[in-house]
Motif scaffolding. Structure first.
Motif, PDB file in Angstrom:
ATOM      1  N   GLY A   1       0.626  -1.174   0.119  1.00 43.40           N
ATOM      2  CA  GLY A   1       0.072  -0.138  -0.112  1.00 43.40           C
ATOM      3  C   GLY A   1       0.806   1.044   0.043  1.00 43.40           C
ATOM      4  O   GLY A   1       2.137   1.309   0.088  1.00 43.40           O
ATOM      5  N   TYR A   2       0.305   2.434  -0.036  1.00 44.40           N
ATOM      6  CA  TYR A   2       0.921   3.635   0.008  1.00 44.40           C
ATOM      7  C   TYR A   2       0.457   4.314   1.115  1.00 44.40           C
ATOM      8  O   TYR A   2      -0.509   4.102   1.708  1.00 44.40           O
ATOM      9  N   VAL A   3       1.333   5.198   1.666  1.00 45.15           N
ATOM     10  CA  VAL A   3       1.056   5.801   3.012  1.00 45.15           C
ATOM     11  C   VAL A   3      -0.049   6.910   2.814  1.00 45.15           C
ATOM     12  O   VAL A   3      -0.004   7.720   1.763  1.00 45.15           O
ATOM     13  N   ASN A   4      -0.841   6.980   3.719  1.00 45.62           N
ATOM     14  CA  ASN A   4      -2.238   7.865   3.462  1.00 45.62           C
ATOM     15  C   ASN A   4      -1.710   9.410   3.223  1.00 45.62           C
ATOM     16  O   ASN A   4      -0.760   9.688   3.601  1.00 45.62           O
ATOM     17  N   ASP A   5      -2.808  10.065   2.784  1.00 42.19           N
ATOM     18  CA  ASP A   5      -2.484  11.593   2.411  1.00 42.19           C
ATOM     19  C   ASP A   5      -2.252  12.310   3.384  1.00 42.19           C
ATOM     20  O   ASP A   5      -1.380  13.240   3.291  1.00 42.19           O
ATOM     21  N   ASP A   6      -2.923  12.185   4.608  1.00 41.61           N
ATOM     22  CA  ASP A   6      -2.511  13.180   5.530  1.00 41.61           C
ATOM     23  C   ASP A   6      -1.125  13.229   6.119  1.00 41.61           C
ATOM     24  O   ASP A   6      -0.501  14.190   6.188  1.00 41.61           O
ATOM     25  N   ILE A   7      -0.537  12.016   6.378  1.00 43.94           N
ATOM     26  CA  ILE A   7       0.669  11.707   6.648  1.00 43.94           C
ATOM     27  C   ILE A   7       1.616  12.384   5.723  1.00 43.94           C
ATOM     28  O   ILE A   7       2.521  13.001   5.797  1.00 43.94           O
ATOM     29  N   THR A   8       1.565  12.280   4.521  1.00 42.70           N
ATOM     30  CA  THR A   8       2.387  12.250   3.241  1.00 42.70           C
ATOM     31  C   THR A   8       2.334  13.903   3.162  1.00 42.70           C
ATOM     32  O   THR A   8       3.338  14.480   2.765  1.00 42.70           O
ATOM     33  N   ASN A   9       1.248  14.697   3.071  1.00 44.06           N
ATOM     34  CA  ASN A   9       0.843  15.941   2.882  1.00 44.06           C
ATOM     35  C   ASN A   9       1.562  16.666   3.866  1.00 44.06           C
ATOM     36  O   ASN A   9       2.264  17.664   3.666  1.00 44.06           O
ATOM     37  N   ALA A  10       1.617  16.229   5.218  1.00 46.05           N
ATOM     38  CA  ALA A  10       2.141  17.075   6.190  1.00 46.05           C
ATOM     39  C   ALA A  10       3.598  16.812   6.023  1.00 46.05           C
ATOM     40  O   ALA A  10       4.672  17.847   6.239  1.00 46.05           O
ATOM     41  N   ILE A  11       4.395  15.866   5.801  1.00 46.47           N
ATOM     42  CA  ILE A  11       5.618  15.501   5.552  1.00 46.47           C
ATOM     43  C   ILE A  11       6.248  16.547   4.417  1.00 46.47           C
ATOM     44  O   ILE A  11       7.147  17.334   4.589  1.00 46.47           O
ATOM     45  N   VAL A  12       5.615  16.442   3.266  1.00 45.21           N
ATOM     46  CA  VAL A  12       5.896  17.461   2.229  1.00 45.21           C
ATOM     47  C   VAL A  12       5.895  18.809   2.538  1.00 45.21           C
ATOM     48  O   VAL A  12       6.921  19.628   2.235  1.00 45.21           O
ATOM     49  N   ALA A  13       4.772  19.398   3.203  1.00 42.08           N
ATOM     50  CA  ALA A  13       4.594  20.694   3.532  1.00 42.08           C
ATOM     51  C   ALA A  13       5.762  21.020   4.385  1.00 42.08           C
ATOM     52  O   ALA A  13       6.405  22.222   4.153  1.00 42.08           O
ATOM     53  N   ASP A  14       6.231  20.442   5.348  1.00 37.53           N
ATOM     54  CA  ASP A  14       7.166  20.541   6.320  1.00 37.53           C
ATOM     55  C   ASP A  14       8.571  20.701   5.385  1.00 37.53           C
ATOM     56  O   ASP A  14       9.508  21.471   5.796  1.00 37.53           O
ATOM     57  N   ARG A  15       8.908  19.657   4.608  1.00 40.95           N
ATOM     58  CA  ARG A  15      10.070  19.700   3.628  1.00 40.95           C
ATOM     59  C   ARG A  15      10.040  21.075   2.834  1.00 40.95           C
ATOM     60  O   ARG A  15      11.172  21.815   2.646  1.00 40.95           O
ATOM     61  N   LEU A  16       9.006  21.360   2.212  1.00 43.26           N
ATOM     62  CA  LEU A  16       9.098  22.458   1.473  1.00 43.26           C
ATOM     63  C   LEU A  16       9.154  23.701   2.092  1.00 43.26           C
ATOM     64  O   LEU A  16       9.337  24.867   1.591  1.00 43.26           O
ATOM     65  N   ALA A  17       8.775  23.727   3.272  1.00 42.08           N
ATOM     66  CA  ALA A  17       9.023  25.047   4.293  1.00 42.08           C
ATOM     67  C   ALA A  17      10.584  25.385   4.309  1.00 42.08           C
ATOM     68  O   ALA A  17      10.958  26.441   4.915  1.00 42.08           O
ATOM     69  N   GLN A  18      11.426  24.557   4.449  1.00 46.28           N
ATOM     70  CA  GLN A  18      12.878  24.628   4.354  1.00 46.28           C
ATOM     71  C   GLN A  18      13.481  25.344   3.453  1.00 46.28           C
ATOM     72  O   GLN A  18      13.215  25.713   2.337  1.00 46.28           O
ATOM     73  N   GLU A  19      14.600  26.275   3.876  1.00 46.95           N
ATOM     74  CA  GLU A  19      15.194  27.286   3.117  1.00 46.95           C
ATOM     75  C   GLU A  19      15.773  26.933   1.692  1.00 46.95           C
ATOM     76  O   GLU A  19      15.599  27.521   1.078  1.00 46.95           O
ATOM     77  N   ASP A  20      16.109  25.734   1.834  1.00 47.69           N
ATOM     78  CA  ASP A  20      16.966  25.345   0.538  1.00 47.69           C
ATOM     79  C   ASP A  20      15.884  25.012  -0.525  1.00 47.69           C
ATOM     80  O   ASP A  20      16.258  24.927  -1.981  1.00 47.69           O
ATOM     81  N   CYS A  21      14.589  24.993  -0.225  1.00 47.53           N
ATOM     82  CA  CYS A  21      13.622  24.622  -1.207  1.00 47.53           C
ATOM     83  C   CYS A  21      13.003  26.236  -1.966  1.00 47.53           C
ATOM     84  O   CYS A  21      12.241  26.262  -2.722  1.00 47.53           O
ATOM     85  N   ALA A  22      13.551  27.274  -1.393  1.00 49.93           N
ATOM     86  CA  ALA A  22      13.230  28.662  -1.756  1.00 49.93           C
ATOM     87  C   ALA A  22      13.457  28.860  -3.462  1.00 49.93           C
ATOM     88  O   ALA A  22      12.455  29.273  -3.993  1.00 49.93           O
TER      89      ALA A  22
END
Length: 190
Positions: free
Chosen positions: A57-78
């Motif tokens: 299976g795939y990891v559910n959307d809530d967990i995945t969305n939160a992980i991605v949002a957190d990562r995109l907030a990091q400075e190197d993604c600007a």
């Protein structure tokens, strides 16, 4: 450059994502690598993800969305980023749209690596042997392929309607695939 790379499991996304990230000077963000790191470190998330992946299976959307949002907030993604393994569902597309809009950003391209299913199964079985990946049995691979075709493949039409989809043949020599990708993406660089 803000972009997504997708294709079925085993299409070569991880390999090509690293090359694309280097070419454009942006971080490659792999949800799979984030999940595997949590599994290896036996975090609470890792134990939960391990159980899900063991069944194909795939990891559910809530967990995945939160992980991605957190990562995109990091400075190197600007200045930009390359998402590998996200989004996988229409709900994740919506969550990414909201996240990008909140940052006044938008995607530049969505790269789809196209490959033959049987070729992918062979690649993943070989990778499972080499890397001792317990989540890559033939039954699990075929289940992940079915989920991909059912849930993620339809995203191509969504992104094509937005004028963002770039399809590249993912079969062949790694360098040849990289060359095709570079030719397809260079006109989209901001």
């Amino acid at each position: 450059m803000r972009m997504i790379i997708f294709g079925p499991p085993g299409a070569g996304k991880g390999t090509q994502a690293r090359r694309i990230a280097e070419r454009y000077g942006i971080p490659a963000i792999s949800t799979g690598e984030i999940f595997r790191s949590n599994i290896k470190n036996e975090t609470a998330l890792g134990l939960q993800v391990k159980e899900i992946l063991a069944t194909g299976g795939y990891v559910n959307d809530d967990i995945t969305n939160a992980i991605v949002a957190d990562r995109l907030a990091q400075e190197d993604c600007a200045p930009g980023f390359l998402l590998d393994g996200y989004p996988r569902t229409a709900e994740q597309v919506d969550a990414l749209d909201v996240e990008l809009a909140a940052r006044s950003n938008e995607l530049d391209a969505v790269l789809e690596l196209t490959v033959d299913d049987e070729e992918v199964v062979g690649r993943l079985l070989k990778r499972a042997e080499i890397e001792n990946r317990i989540d890559d049995t033939e039954e699990v691979i075929r289940e992940r392929m079915a989920i991909y075709h059912r849930e993620t493949q339809p995203l191509a039409a969504m992104y094509a309607a937005r004028g963002l989809l770039v399809q590249v043949d993912g079969l062949g020599d790694i360098d040849d695939v990289s060359l095709r990708i570079g030719e397809a993406l260079d006109g989209r660089v901001r």
